[in-house]
Scaffold this motif. Sequence first.
Motif, short mmCIF file in Angstrom:
data_model
loop_
_atom_site.label_atom_id
_atom_site.label_comp_id
_atom_site.label_asym_id
_atom_site.label_seq_id
_atom_site.Cartn_x
_atom_site.Cartn_y
_atom_site.Cartn_z
N MET A 63 0.82 -1.18 0.00
CA MET A 63 0.00 0.00 0.00
C MET A 63 0.88 1.26 0.00
O MET A 63 0.57 2.21 -0.70
CB MET A 63 -0.92 -0.03 1.22
N LEU A 64 1.94 1.23 0.80
CA LEU A 64 2.82 2.40 0.86
C LEU A 64 3.49 2.68 -0.49
O LEU A 64 3.70 3.84 -0.84
CB LEU A 64 3.88 2.22 1.95
N GLN A 65 3.80 1.63 -1.24
CA GLN A 65 4.40 1.82 -2.55
C GLN A 65 3.42 2.53 -3.49
O GLN A 65 3.82 3.38 -4.29
CB GLN A 65 4.83 0.48 -3.14
N PHE A 73 2.09 7.57 -6.46
CA PHE A 73 1.21 8.64 -6.90
C PHE A 73 1.42 9.95 -6.13
O PHE A 73 0.73 10.92 -6.37
CB PHE A 73 -0.25 8.19 -6.81
N GLY A 74 2.34 9.94 -5.17
CA GLY A 74 2.62 11.15 -4.40
C GLY A 74 1.51 11.52 -3.43
O GLY A 74 1.34 12.69 -3.10
N TRP A 75 0.75 10.53 -2.98
CA TRP A 75 -0.34 10.78 -2.04
C TRP A 75 0.21 10.81 -0.62
O TRP A 75 0.77 9.83 -0.14
CB TRP A 75 -1.41 9.70 -2.15
N THR A 76 0.05 11.93 0.07
CA THR A 76 0.61 12.07 1.42
C THR A 76 -0.43 12.41 2.48
O THR A 76 -0.12 12.39 3.66
CB THR A 76 1.70 13.17 1.43
N ARG A 78 -7.96 13.63 -0.53
CA ARG A 78 -8.67 13.12 -1.70
C ARG A 78 -8.41 11.63 -1.89
O ARG A 78 -8.80 11.05 -2.90
CB ARG A 78 -8.28 13.88 -2.96
N VAL A 79 -7.73 11.02 -0.92
CA VAL A 79 -7.42 9.59 -0.97
C VAL A 79 -8.00 8.93 0.28
O VAL A 79 -7.76 9.39 1.39
CB VAL A 79 -5.89 9.35 -1.02
N VAL A 80 -8.77 7.87 0.07
CA VAL A 80 -9.36 7.13 1.18
C VAL A 80 -8.95 5.66 1.03
O VAL A 80 -9.20 5.05 -0.01
CB VAL A 80 -10.89 7.24 1.21
N ILE A 81 -8.34 5.13 2.07
CA ILE A 81 -7.97 3.72 2.10
C ILE A 81 -8.94 3.02 3.03
O ILE A 81 -9.23 3.52 4.12
CB ILE A 81 -6.52 3.54 2.56
#
Length: 140
Positions: free
Chosen positions: A1-3, A8-11, A70-73
Amino acid sequence: MLQILRRFGWTWIGLLISDDDYGRHAAHSFQSDLAQSGGGCLAYLEVLPWEKNVAALQRIVGIMKKSTSRVVIVFAPESNMLNLMEEVKRFWENEFQCKFTSPQGELLDGAASESLCTGNEVLGNIETEFLDLSNLRWKH
């Protein structure tokens, strides 16, 4: 998941988990790995209800709506997500005055007079108290 996050540069990430050992363990492991990698921060962590608890689901949708992430895991079984997705669908249709179609292309909820939702509607274009920055006074 971290990769994937790094690729995508999601922080700035939202995290939804199920209220069980799987969800709690996944959240703990993910947060630990995220902290060690220095690859990002959590905007929020919310526990999805098992039952269709409309108030809890609306609260979670509100948090997601207010968040700048804007990212939901999600670490939860499909059954947990179906209730949340239904609440998001209702929110979307209400905000944009449109209706989604079924997989067969039929209008859902029998609303033939409404426009169709495309999924490309922009939340930034709606006027809502969550996005209103005109009255930012500090309160003590």
